[in-house]
Design an enzyme around this catalytic site. Structure first.
Site, short mmCIF file in Angstrom:
data_model
loop_
_atom_site.label_atom_id
_atom_site.label_comp_id
_atom_site.label_asym_id
_atom_site.label_seq_id
_atom_site.Cartn_x
_atom_site.Cartn_y
_atom_site.Cartn_z
N ASP A 205 -15.34 -1.65 -9.79
CA ASP A 205 -16.73 -1.21 -10.04
C ASP A 205 -16.81 -0.44 -11.36
OD1 ASP A 205 -15.12 0.82 -8.80
OD2 ASP A 205 -16.92 2.06 -8.78
N PHE B 224 -13.60 -1.32 -0.23
CA PHE B 224 -14.30 -0.70 -1.34
C PHE B 224 -15.43 -1.60 -1.85
CE2 PHE B 224 -12.54 3.35 -2.83
CZ PHE B 224 -11.62 3.55 -1.82
N GLU C 103 0.85 -1.19 0.00
CA GLU C 103 0.00 0.00 0.00
C GLU C 103 0.89 1.24 0.00
OE1 GLU C 103 -3.29 0.89 -0.31
OE2 GLU C 103 -2.34 2.85 -0.15
N THR D 15 -13.41 -6.49 0.21
CA THR D 15 -12.50 -5.42 0.63
C THR D 15 -13.34 -4.25 1.14
OG1 THR D 15 -12.53 -4.22 -1.46
CG2 THR D 15 -10.95 -6.04 -1.30
N ASP E 235 -7.26 1.51 -8.59
CA ASP E 235 -6.92 2.92 -8.51
C ASP E 235 -8.03 3.74 -9.15
OD1 ASP E 235 -4.36 2.20 -10.95
OD2 ASP E 235 -6.50 2.45 -11.23
C1 LIG Z 1 -9.48 2.38 -4.42
S1 LIG Z 1 -8.39 1.87 -3.16
C2 LIG Z 1 -8.85 0.17 -2.89
C3 LIG Z 1 -8.29 -0.39 -1.61
C4 LIG Z 1 -8.64 -1.87 -1.37
N1 LIG Z 1 -8.06 -2.74 -2.37
C5 LIG Z 1 -10.13 -2.04 -1.33
O1 LIG Z 1 -10.69 -2.62 -2.27
O2 LIG Z 1 -10.74 -1.61 -0.36
C6 LIG Z 1 -6.88 1.68 -4.07
C7 LIG Z 1 -5.69 1.57 -3.15
O3 LIG Z 1 -4.56 1.23 -3.91
C8 LIG Z 1 -3.47 2.00 -3.47
N2 LIG Z 1 -2.54 2.11 -4.59
C9 LIG Z 1 -2.79 2.68 -5.80
N3 LIG Z 1 -1.71 2.61 -6.59
C10 LIG Z 1 -0.75 1.96 -5.86
C11 LIG Z 1 0.59 1.61 -6.12
N4 LIG Z 1 1.17 1.88 -7.29
N5 LIG Z 1 1.28 0.98 -5.16
C12 LIG Z 1 0.69 0.67 -3.97
N6 LIG Z 1 -0.56 1.01 -3.65
C13 LIG Z 1 -1.29 1.65 -4.59
C14 LIG Z 1 -4.09 3.33 -3.06
O4 LIG Z 1 -3.29 4.06 -2.16
C15 LIG Z 1 -5.40 2.87 -2.42
O5 LIG Z 1 -5.27 2.63 -1.04
#
Ligand SMILES: C[S@@+](CC[C@H](N)C(=O)[O-])C[C@H]1O[C@@H](n2cnc3c(N)ncnc32)[C@H](O)[C@@H]1O
Length: 235
Positions: free
Chosen positions: A166, A205, A80, A203, A130
């Protein structure tokens, strides 16, 4: 006067208080600014030879904690990029005394390329990866051909990659990218009774979006030596 309070486990002040009492060092791996990276030795990291699964973008670690608790004979490593979320995930793992899960605070691409050994992972999980799904953001998307090259390098034969989003347009992009990878065979999504799927959401989300009534697009692929068929599954 009514006031909405954040859930205790998600309140910053509660987390700070809890962190003061709970040692995160067994669960949080700080690699965000590591000048040099060497590849992990999984057996040394987890203290056992069990299969290792890797989650990219773990957020607050709900999936990591639930799946690690339900599958004690597998090891789980999350990554993360946000320090705040990585710490929240580590706190969740520490509170449940999970010995088979760790979270890295770091950026997935750098860590994948430089710290994850080849052909060692039993599964990779990419859930709601993302917010960069719009066409103009495509250079910032996590899932792209480079990432899939790393997935092919790091998965074991018969290893799996699981996606959830989604965003229908982003899901289509992922499906198209995966169709170009002949060593992946698409298989049905896990059964809802699989312990990997907790009753109240895969998760954070997933839980949030399902509560909002959004469609969730899910795909699961097995890394093989043959040509893959397709078997789409959404819920
Ligand atoms: C939309 S959230 C989803 C979090 C979790 N997977 C969920 O479904 O609840 C996307 C997460 O991915 C992390 N993230 C995005 N790009 C990343 C990267 N290149 N390396 C590590 N973490 C990343 C973001 O900081 C964020 O916490």
């Amino acid at each position: 006067m009514t006031q909405t309070q954040p859930a205790a486990s998600e309140s910053d002040s509660a987390n700070r208080a809890a962190k003061a009492r709970i040692d995160l060092s067994r669960h949080l791996i700080e690699l965000a600014h590591a000048p040099e990276l060497t590849r992990f030795d999984w057996e040394a990291l987890f203290g056992n030879p069990h299969p290792v699964e890797f989650e990219i973008g773990s957020g607050k670690g709900l999936f990591l904690a639930n799946v690690a608790a339900s599958k004690p004979t597998r090891n789980f490593l999350g990554i993360e990029v946000s320090r705040k979320y990585a710490e929240q995930a580590a706190l969740r793992l520490a509170k449940r005394s999970l010995t088979n899960a760790r979270i890295i605070h770091g950026e997935a691409r750098a860590i994948l390329e430089r710290a994850i050994p080849g052909q060692g992972l039993a599964a990779i999980h990419v859930y709601f990866p993302d917010p960069w799904w719009k066409t103009r953001h495509r250079k910032r998307r996590l899932v792209d051909p480079w990432l899939l090259d790393q997935v092919e390098r790091t998965l074991k034969p018969e290893g799996e990659i699981h996606f959830a989003t989604d965003v229908a347009a982003y899901f289509t992009v992922i499906e198209r990218l995966m169709e170009t990878r002949t060593r992946f065979h698409r298989v049905p999504w896990l059964s809802p009774v699989d312990p990997e799927l907790s009753a109240d959401g895969l998760t954070n989300f997933d839980r949030k979006y399902r509560a909002q009534g959004r469609s969730i697009h899910l795909a699961r692929y097995v890394f093989t030596n043959g040509d893959g068929g397709t078997d789409a599954t959404s819920s």
